[in-house]
Design an enzyme around this catalytic site. Sequence first.
Site, PDB file in Angstrom:
ATOM      1  N   TYR A   1     -22.862  45.237 -21.985  1.00 27.73           N
ATOM      2  CA  TYR A   1     -22.888  46.641 -21.565  1.00 27.73           C
ATOM      3  C   TYR A   1     -24.352  47.094 -21.445  1.00 27.73           C
ATOM      4  CZ  TYR A   1     -18.230  45.909 -23.542  1.00 27.73           C
ATOM      5  OH  TYR A   1     -16.992  45.377 -23.869  1.00 27.73           O
TER       6      TYR A   1
ATOM      7  N   LYS B   1     -13.457  39.068 -18.053  1.00 28.59           N
ATOM      8  CA  LYS B   1     -14.275  39.119 -16.819  1.00 28.59           C
ATOM      9  C   LYS B   1     -14.977  37.782 -16.587  1.00 28.59           C
ATOM     10  CE  LYS B   1     -15.122  44.125 -17.014  1.00 28.59           C
ATOM     11  NZ  LYS B   1     -14.845  44.753 -18.329  1.00 28.59           N
TER      12      LYS B   1
ATOM     13  N   TYR C   1      -5.773  42.886 -13.782  1.00 28.87           N
ATOM     14  CA  TYR C   1      -6.957  42.996 -14.644  1.00 28.87           C
ATOM     15  C   TYR C   1      -6.559  43.329 -16.085  1.00 28.87           C
ATOM     16  CZ  TYR C   1     -10.963  45.190 -16.867  1.00 28.87           C
ATOM     17  OH  TYR C   1     -11.932  45.541 -17.775  1.00 28.87           O
TER      18      TYR C   1
ATOM     19  N   VAL D   1     -14.361  44.967 -26.298  1.00 30.94           N
ATOM     20  CA  VAL D   1     -14.140  46.069 -27.252  1.00 30.94           C
ATOM     21  C   VAL D   1     -13.164  45.687 -28.368  1.00 30.94           C
ATOM     22  CG1 VAL D   1     -14.733  47.972 -25.700  1.00 30.94           C
ATOM     23  CG2 VAL D   1     -12.367  47.120 -25.777  1.00 30.94           C
TER      24      VAL D   1
ATOM     25  N   SER E   1     -12.901  42.733 -22.325  1.00 31.94           N
ATOM     26  CA  SER E   1     -13.903  42.564 -21.266  1.00 31.94           C
ATOM     27  C   SER E   1     -14.324  41.109 -21.073  1.00 31.94           C
ATOM     28  CB  SER E   1     -15.136  43.399 -21.607  1.00 31.94           C
ATOM     29  OG  SER E   1     -15.843  43.733 -20.451  1.00 31.94           O
TER      30      SER E   1
HETATM   31  N1  GLU Z   1      -9.478  46.677 -21.005  1.00 27.72           N
HETATM   32  C1  GLU Z   1     -10.692  47.407 -21.279  1.00 27.72           C
HETATM   33  C2  GLU Z   1     -11.088  48.293 -20.091  1.00 27.72           C
HETATM   34  O1  GLU Z   1     -11.128  47.837 -19.004  1.00 27.72           O
HETATM   35  C3  GLU Z   1     -11.829  46.460 -21.603  1.00 27.72           C
HETATM   36  C4  GLU Z   1     -13.052  47.188 -22.058  1.00 27.72           C
HETATM   37  C5  GLU Z   1     -14.119  46.273 -22.642  1.00 27.72           C
HETATM   38  O2  GLU Z   1     -13.788  45.309 -23.387  1.00 27.72           O
HETATM   39  O3  GLU Z   1     -15.302  46.549 -22.342  1.00 27.72           O
HETATM   40  O4  GLU Z   1     -11.381  49.452 -20.265  1.00 27.72           O
END
Ligand code: GLU
Length: 294
Positions: A222, A59, A170, A240, A56
């Site tokens: 989150y 991002k 992504y 994650v 994540s």
């Molecule tokens: N590649 C994961 C997804 O998009 C990343 C999740 C994360 O790190 O929050 O579900």
Amino acid sequence: MEITNEAKTYTKGGKPASYIPELALQSVEQFAACIVDQNGNYFEVGNIEAQFTLQSISKVINFIVACEYHGLQFVLDKVDVEPTAPGKPFNPMINAGAITIALMLPGESVKDRVDYVVDFLNRITDSPHQINEAVYRFEIETTHRNRAIAYYLKANDYLLCDVEEAVETYIRLCSLEVSTKDFAKIGLMLAGNGVHPLTNEKLITPKTAKITKALMTTCGLYNASGKYAASIGIPMKSGVSGSVLCTVSNGKVEHLKGKLGIGVYSPGIDDIGNSVAGMKFIEKLSQAYDLSIF
Ligand code: GLU
């Protein structure tokens, strides 16, 4: 360091992400942390070169690249900046916003977009980065939720081209490998509002750096972003893989003064998705060295 020893007692308090086999295999006993200050002093715990996937935290990088290429308003016209809000994709730090931004990245193909971001990342970290193909292959086959999000975005005209291309871009960037040392350098660049304090190279505009830090503070962890804004009070983004990217613009206490970049990695994550030992390390550091921006 007492903070490190205390944080390490929490490594077994979390579990590795179970939905990606390569992440699920990681030993929760791993703990690495890297802090770099504006004078180039490094504080290291464990193997700061240990590689893990961005997940994540991609991002943050993708948002920066899109803003620098198109200008902030172009991005904000398509993606909101609210932690939760009806209408266009909420914000770049959650999947709907991140998938929308993936298609804004410069390039006419998945490879072009990924290569552009990797080149940008290399300039900040001064080290090569590669895709963990095993993580990518598994995720691209099973990322049904992200495909569903992408089709919803397409149905509502937020995604102006191929759904699969957006998801592949992504997920490939989520599978990029980095280290806590890389995160420390990225955090330091953000602390310098886009100017790298060690090289004085202007890597991004202050405008992009500042809104990125604001998004990390309000949406970076989150559903625990509010809790950690209160208890830690610095811009952070977690992933994650059990990693956290942090940036401090004005450390006030000896040994952690001025601009700082911090990277932490400990694969055991909690039910929300944040590294248990990683967040405990940052929390104790913030309290001991008064790092909070509030
Ligand atoms: N590649 C994961 C997804 O998009 C990343 C999740 C994360 O790190 O929050 O579900």
